[in-house]
Motif scaffolding. Structure first.
Motif, PDB file in Angstrom:
ATOM      1  N   MET A   1       0.843  -1.166   0.000  1.00  0.00           N
ATOM      2  CA  MET A   1       0.000   0.000   0.000  1.00  0.00           C
ATOM      3  C   MET A   1       0.895   1.237   0.000  1.00  0.00           C
ATOM      4  N   THR A   2       0.622   2.162  -0.955  1.00  0.00           N
ATOM      5  CA  THR A   2       1.413   3.384  -1.041  1.00  0.00           C
ATOM      6  C   THR A   2       0.564   4.581  -0.634  1.00  0.00           C
ATOM      7  N   ALA A   3       1.202   5.517  -0.029  1.00  0.00           N
ATOM      8  CA  ALA A   3       0.517   6.736   0.403  1.00  0.00           C
ATOM      9  C   ALA A   3       0.878   7.871  -0.541  1.00  0.00           C
ATOM     10  N   THR A   4      -0.078   8.697  -0.821  1.00  0.00           N
ATOM     11  CA  THR A   4       0.160   9.860  -1.655  1.00  0.00           C
ATOM     12  C   THR A   4       0.194  11.093  -0.762  1.00  0.00           C
ATOM     13  N   VAL A   5       1.265  11.847  -0.879  1.00  0.00           N
ATOM     14  CA  VAL A   5       1.408  13.067  -0.093  1.00  0.00           C
ATOM     15  C   VAL A   5       1.107  14.242  -1.005  1.00  0.00           C
ATOM     16  N   LEU A   6       0.113  15.039  -0.603  1.00  0.00           N
ATOM     17  CA  LEU A   6      -0.253  16.219  -1.377  1.00  0.00           C
ATOM     18  C   LEU A   6       0.259  17.462  -0.668  1.00  0.00           C
ATOM     19  N   PRO A   7       0.902  18.376  -1.404  1.00  0.00           N
ATOM     20  CA  PRO A   7       1.401  19.594  -0.748  1.00  0.00           C
ATOM     21  C   PRO A   7       0.245  20.511  -0.375  1.00  0.00           C
ATOM     22  N   LEU A   8       0.408  21.203   0.744  1.00  0.00           N
ATOM     23  CA  LEU A   8      -0.590  22.188   1.164  1.00  0.00           C
ATOM     24  C   LEU A   8      -0.442  23.434   0.298  1.00  0.00           C
ATOM     25  N   PRO A   9      -1.551  24.019  -0.136  1.00  0.00           N
ATOM     26  CA  PRO A   9      -1.432  25.250  -0.911  1.00  0.00           C
ATOM     27  C   PRO A   9      -0.990  26.396  -0.004  1.00  0.00           C
ATOM     28  N   LEU A  10       0.135  26.991  -0.300  1.00  0.00           N
ATOM     29  CA  LEU A  10       0.654  28.099   0.497  1.00  0.00           C
ATOM     30  C   LEU A  10       0.545  29.378  -0.305  1.00  0.00           C
ATOM     31  N   GLY A  11       0.001  30.418   0.311  1.00  0.00           N
ATOM     32  CA  GLY A  11      -0.150  31.696  -0.369  1.00  0.00           C
ATOM     33  C   GLY A  11      -1.223  31.620  -1.440  1.00  0.00           C
ATOM     34  N   GLY A  12      -1.388  32.713  -2.160  1.00  0.00           N
ATOM     35  CA  GLY A  12      -2.373  32.733  -3.225  1.00  0.00           C
ATOM     36  C   GLY A  12      -3.793  32.696  -2.699  1.00  0.00           C
ATOM     37  N   ARG A  13      -4.731  32.468  -3.588  1.00  0.00           N
ATOM     38  CA  ARG A  13      -6.146  32.408  -3.200  1.00  0.00           C
ATOM     39  C   ARG A  13      -6.483  31.069  -2.585  1.00  0.00           C
ATOM     40  N   PRO A  14      -7.335  31.088  -1.573  1.00  0.00           N
ATOM     41  CA  PRO A  14      -7.782  29.808  -1.008  1.00  0.00           C
ATOM     42  C   PRO A  14      -8.690  29.098  -2.011  1.00  0.00           C
ATOM     43  N   SER A  15      -8.749  27.779  -1.925  1.00  0.00           N
ATOM     44  CA  SER A  15      -9.573  27.019  -2.859  1.00  0.00           C
ATOM     45  C   SER A  15     -11.052  27.127  -2.520  1.00  0.00           C
ATOM     46  N   GLN A  16     -11.374  27.617  -1.317  1.00  0.00           N
ATOM     47  CA  GLN A  16     -12.767  27.723  -0.901  1.00  0.00           C
ATOM     48  C   GLN A  16     -12.919  28.875   0.093  1.00  0.00           C
ATOM     49  N   ILE A  17     -13.932  29.682  -0.119  1.00  0.00           N
ATOM     50  CA  ILE A  17     -14.240  30.781   0.795  1.00  0.00           C
ATOM     51  C   ILE A  17     -15.191  30.245   1.864  1.00  0.00           C
ATOM     52  N   GLY A  18     -15.001  30.668   3.102  1.00  0.00           N
ATOM     53  CA  GLY A  18     -15.875  30.210   4.176  1.00  0.00           C
ATOM     54  C   GLY A  18     -16.122  31.317   5.185  1.00  0.00           C
ATOM     55  N   PHE A  19     -16.940  31.022   6.176  1.00  0.00           N
ATOM     56  CA  PHE A  19     -17.215  31.948   7.266  1.00  0.00           C
ATOM     57  C   PHE A  19     -16.322  31.580   8.438  1.00  0.00           C
ATOM     58  N   ASP A  20     -15.767  32.581   9.130  1.00  0.00           N
ATOM     59  CA  ASP A  20     -15.026  32.243  10.340  1.00  0.00           C
ATOM     60  C   ASP A  20     -16.015  32.091  11.493  1.00  0.00           C
ATOM     61  N   ARG A  21     -15.532  31.691  12.629  1.00  0.00           N
ATOM     62  CA  ARG A  21     -16.394  31.359  13.763  1.00  0.00           C
ATOM     63  C   ARG A  21     -17.257  32.546  14.214  1.00  0.00           C
ATOM     64  N   LEU A  22     -16.659  33.724  14.325  1.00  0.00           N
ATOM     65  CA  LEU A  22     -17.420  34.895  14.773  1.00  0.00           C
ATOM     66  C   LEU A  22     -18.500  35.291  13.768  1.00  0.00           C
ATOM     67  N   GLU A  23     -18.175  35.235  12.483  1.00  0.00           N
ATOM     68  CA  GLU A  23     -19.161  35.562  11.443  1.00  0.00           C
ATOM     69  C   GLU A  23     -20.334  34.587  11.480  1.00  0.00           C
ATOM     70  N   LEU A  24     -20.020  33.310  11.547  1.00  0.00           N
ATOM     71  CA  LEU A  24     -21.075  32.301  11.559  1.00  0.00           C
ATOM     72  C   LEU A  24     -21.911  32.392  12.832  1.00  0.00           C
ATOM     73  N   THR A  25     -21.284  32.703  13.959  1.00  0.00           N
ATOM     74  CA  THR A  25     -22.029  32.880  15.214  1.00  0.00           C
ATOM     75  C   THR A  25     -23.016  34.032  15.080  1.00  0.00           C
ATOM     76  N   ARG A  26     -22.574  35.132  14.511  1.00  0.00           N
ATOM     77  CA  ARG A  26     -23.454  36.309  14.329  1.00  0.00           C
ATOM     78  C   ARG A  26     -24.626  35.975  13.407  1.00  0.00           C
ATOM     79  N   ILE A  27     -24.358  35.281  12.303  1.00  0.00           N
ATOM     80  CA  ILE A  27     -25.403  34.926  11.340  1.00  0.00           C
ATOM     81  C   ILE A  27     -26.384  33.922  11.958  1.00  0.00           C
ATOM     82  N   LEU A  28     -25.870  32.896  12.635  1.00  0.00           N
ATOM     83  CA  LEU A  28     -26.749  31.881  13.226  1.00  0.00           C
ATOM     84  C   LEU A  28     -27.549  32.443  14.400  1.00  0.00           C
ATOM     85  N   ASP A  29     -27.005  33.437  15.104  1.00  0.00           N
ATOM     86  CA  ASP A  29     -27.768  34.093  16.161  1.00  0.00           C
ATOM     87  C   ASP A  29     -28.986  34.800  15.565  1.00  0.00           C
ATOM     88  N   LEU A  30     -28.786  35.528  14.480  1.00  0.00           N
ATOM     89  CA  LEU A  30     -29.901  36.188  13.799  1.00  0.00           C
ATOM     90  C   LEU A  30     -30.889  35.154  13.279  1.00  0.00           C
TER      91      LEU A  30
END
Length: 113
Positions: A1-30
């Motif tokens: 069995m072989t393992a594949t190691v994928l490099p972490l994307p460093l710098g540049g644009r993230p592959s996915q935009i998300g909400f941070d904890r404080l933003e999501l807390t504010r939205i879910l509170d509303l």
């Protein structure tokens, strides 16, 4: 069995935009307050390359009443936060989440009275 190691994307644009904890807390509170008032019943979260979207529904089988969109690419232009209405019009746009949510929170105060 072989393992594949994928490099972490460093710098540049993230592959996915998300909400941070404080933003999501504010939205879910509303969201929770709107559910308690009997106005909203369901929500959906969509995370993508360009934007993160929180959609609030009156009923599960219809278009969202409001969409809260986070688009970091617009941070330096119009502000990365937008409140979009049911018909797709931008109701409020800004750099901070609180003022963008203000029209919905004012509506909640009218519902409670």
């Amino acid at each position: 069995m072989t393992a594949t190691v994928l490099p972490l994307p460093l710098g540049g644009r993230p592959s996915q935009i998300g909400f941070d904890r404080l933003e999501l807390t504010r939205i879910l509170d509303l969201y929770g307050r709107m559910v308690a008032a009997g106005h909203w019943r369901d929500y959906a979260i969509q995370l993508g390359r360009e934007a993160a979207v929180f959609a609030a529904f009156r009923r599960a089988a219809e278009n969202p009443e409001f969409r809260i969109e986070k688009r970091p690419a617009l941070r330096n232009r119009q502000g990365m936060w937008a409140l979009v209405g049911e018909n797709g019009t931008v109701l409020k746009r800004g750099a901070e989440l609180g003022p963008v949510l203000a029209p919905v929170e004012r509506r909640l105060m009218k519902l409670v009275e």
